[in-house]
Enzyme design. Structure first.
Site, short mmCIF file in Angstrom:
data_model
loop_
_atom_site.label_atom_id
_atom_site.label_comp_id
_atom_site.label_asym_id
_atom_site.label_seq_id
_atom_site.Cartn_x
_atom_site.Cartn_y
_atom_site.Cartn_z
N HIS A 163 0.81 -1.22 0.00
CA HIS A 163 0.00 0.00 0.00
C HIS A 163 0.84 1.27 0.00
CE1 HIS A 163 -2.97 -2.70 2.42
NE2 HIS A 163 -3.15 -2.86 1.13
N LYS A 171 6.08 6.10 7.26
CA LYS A 171 5.57 5.27 8.33
C LYS A 171 6.70 4.77 9.21
CE LYS A 171 1.78 3.46 5.51
NZ LYS A 171 1.25 2.27 4.85
N TYR A 179 1.61 1.28 13.66
CA TYR A 179 2.44 2.20 12.88
C TYR A 179 1.98 3.64 13.02
CZ TYR A 179 -1.13 1.20 9.23
OH TYR A 179 -2.29 1.00 8.52
N ASP A 219 -6.47 -6.10 -2.15
CA ASP A 219 -5.07 -6.44 -2.37
C ASP A 219 -4.89 -7.46 -3.50
OD1 ASP A 219 -4.34 -4.63 -0.44
OD2 ASP A 219 -3.90 -6.13 1.09
#
Length: 183
Positions: free
Chosen positions: A61, A71, A131, A169
């Site tokens: 992603h 991130k 995250y 996905d």
């Protein structure tokens, strides 16, 4: 904290200093001052958490500009194989990846700058993954490349036939069919 450079500029693995005794352990999971000094200046604005079972693969992603996200990721329960893929046009490492195992035992964290796709595979029975992001999530900027793209050369340590993927996905394009929005 110990910062380990990888083969891709800006992508780093972070090992905290852990203090253990008979009671257990303690460590600073994040210090803005130390992160700014040793990694880069970044302003995290959102924290996320997911829980997944063995064989779940999430990714790869990213958020399109102007909503790109850096991130700082970690696994607080279980273990995952975490991967960052360089999507920056013109980068000498375009299409290359860095993979690292993150687990509750090693306490490692992984910093992924803007311009990268990110994903992970769950290696333990259950994994809780956390995250920090430096930009808010914008659904209209959501993007991805196929987590099962063999041209990336990623050994996910899970048989692709056994991978558990979301419908989203399963439908991301291969890198060869992707026009990167990152300069």
């Amino acid at each position: 904290m110990n910062v380990i450079k990888t083969d891709i500029e800006g992508v780093v693995i972070i090992e905290p200093r852990i203090f253990k005794d008979a009671r257990g352990y303690f460590f600073e999971s994040f210090s803005k001052r130390e992160f700014d000094e040793k990694v880069c200046k970044v302003e995290f604005v959102q924290d996320n958490e997911s829980c997944s079972t063995r064989g779940v693969m999430r990714g790869l992603h990213f958020q399109r500009p102007p909503y790109s996200q850096a991130k700082l990721v970690r696994c607080v329960r279980g273990a995952v194989l975490d991967v960052a893929v360089d999507l920056r046009k013109g980068s000498p490492t375009y299409g290359k990846h860095v993979a690292v195992e993150l687990s509750e035992e090693n306490h490692r964290q992984f910093f992924i700058p803007q311009g990268f796709a990110h994903g992970f595979a769950v290696l333990s029975d259950t994994a809780v993954f956390q995250y920090k992001c430096d930009n808010y999530y914008h659904p209209e900027a959501d993007g991805g490349i196929s987590i099962l793209d063999g041209s990336l050369g990623i050994d996910w340590r899970i048989d692709p036939a056994d991978a558990i993927l979301s419908d989203k996905d399963k439908n991301h394009p291969l890198l060869a069919d992707f026009d990167s929005p990152f300069e």
